[in-house]
Design a protein around this motif. Structure first.
Motif: not given
Length: 397
Positions: A178-202
């Motif tokens: 909580g002390i070391l990590l920067p505040e407010g940084e977050r991932s900008e990807t959507r769940v839809r993009d994450e799922v599409r990546t997971v089901v890709s062949r590679p």
């Protein structure tokens, strides 16, 4: 000492705490069973419950929290982990113990995913393999030191004490991150993009390779202690010492593989699988001789963790800008591989004996080597690359 080094050390320490909790209960099953009034076999299902929580719950929790700020998520996951272990420490019944194990497991895969993601964000691209190996080494240290020390504490102060200590350490690491990590940084990807990546062949091929690689290791390691005792003829103290040798080899091998992966990911992955296949055959053949068994265990340890940084780095290469859920699924694949390997090894033990689990592990290693050629196909002929690199000059007749 740089802030980056401190952050990476804190992430590695947090992974150590989480890794210690996963396997700790296995060394305390007799005490747990006696205190809660169940059989050792029933108490052992607390290990299964944790593994299922990692495999099933990890990707779901990761998907649900993919847009949360990274610092808030890290702190929250460690707090949930602490609550789960605190429930285990005060469990008045077997049911509450299982509940605590499941609660802790839900944050396991999600936190490891976050730790690896944060690692890749703060280091230079050419150092990703080494950084991943360094953070993931927390698991090797957990196996080497955390679990044995936890078992010793449990035997002297009661099985509940190590779980209480782990809960306290998790809260300490939550404060540190909580002390070391920067505040407010977050991932900008959507769940839809994450799922599409997971089901890709590679990505699916990398996940399959991870599961097969861990199955190869687990099929032998699960039954390594009885094999050293019954086939090689070592006593209990010597077996414990050889398991420490294995753990040291695993720690060194994982760190070395991370450095090599930064130089040549393809070569490191393929040599690891090929080397593992050869070493496991040697382990099976040399086990009746004490010197051969010692050499085999050390070589096995050096290669056992070497696939971790290479496969994680490869996954990041294929996952592109939406790797979070893919990493979580790959973490689940490690646990699936461990479960499958223990079953395969058990079948070999029941059929032809503990000595020959290395042969099954070697076959699985060769399967991993074959998959690596699908994940990382050979580059096209160099002349074609040169032809593309050199611009054509059109000459009019």
């Amino acid at each position: 000492m740089s802030r980056l080094f401190v952050l990476l050390a804190a992430l590695g320490a947090s992974v150590f705490v989480v890794g210690t909790s996963e396997y700790l209960v296995a060394g305390l099953l007799p005490q747990v069973a006696s205190d809660l009034g169940v059989s050792v076999a029933v108490a052992g299902q607390s290990v299964t419950a944790y593994a299922l929580g990692v495999v099933v719950g990890g990707p779901l929790v990761t998907a649900a929290t993919v847009r949360m700020p990274r610092r808030m998520l890290a702190v929250g996951l460690l707090v949930v982990f602490a609550v789960g272990n605190a429930l285990c420490a005060v469990a008045p019944s077997y049911g509450v113990l299982i509940l605590g194990r499941v609660v802790a497991s839900l944050s396991h895969a999600a936190f490891l995913t976050l730790a690896l993601m944060l690692t890749t964000k703060v280091v230079r691209p050419e150092r990703v393999g080494s950084a991943i190996a360094g953070v993931a080494a927390g698991f090797s240290v957990a196996t080497l030191l955390g679990v044995p020390v936890g078992v010793l504490v449990g035997e002297s102060a009661g099985w509940r004490t190590p779980f209480a200590l782990i809960a306290g350490l998790a809260l300490v690491m939550a404060v540190v991150l909580g002390i070391l990590l920067p505040e407010g940084e977050r991932s900008e990807t959507r769940v839809r993009d994450e799922v599409r990546t997971v089901v890709s062949r590679p990505v699916l091929l990398v996940v399959a390779t991870t599961a097969v690689g861990m199955a190869a290791v687990s099929s032998v390691f699960t039954y390594l202690a009885p094999s050293l005792r019954d086939v090689a003829g070592f006593g209990a103290a010597a077996v414990s010492g050889l398991l420490v040798v294995y753990g040291l080899g695993s720690l060194v091998g994982g760190l070395a593989a991370g450095r090599f992966a930064d130089r040549s990911l393809e070569l490191t992955l393929r040599l690891t699988f090929a080397g593992l296949a050869i070493v496991l055959v040697v382990v099976a053949l040399a086990m009746p001789w004490k010197v051969g068994a010692v050499v085999g265990v050390l070589a096995f340890g050096l290669l056992a963790s070497a696939t971790t940084p290479t496969l994680q780095s490869l996954l990041l290469r294929h996952a592109g800008s939406a790797p979070t859920l893919a990493i979580s699924v790959n973490v689940a694949a490690f646990n699936i591989g461990i479960a499958v390997g223990s079953v395969v090894g058990g079948l070999v033990v029941s059929d032809i004996g503990t000595r020959w689990t290395g042969m099954a592990g070697a076959v699985l290693s060769l399967a991993g080597l074959g998959l690596s050629y699908l994940v990382l196909p050979r580059p096209r002929v160099q002349s074609l690359d040169v032809e593309r690199a050199v611009p054509r000059v059109e000459v009019s007749p």
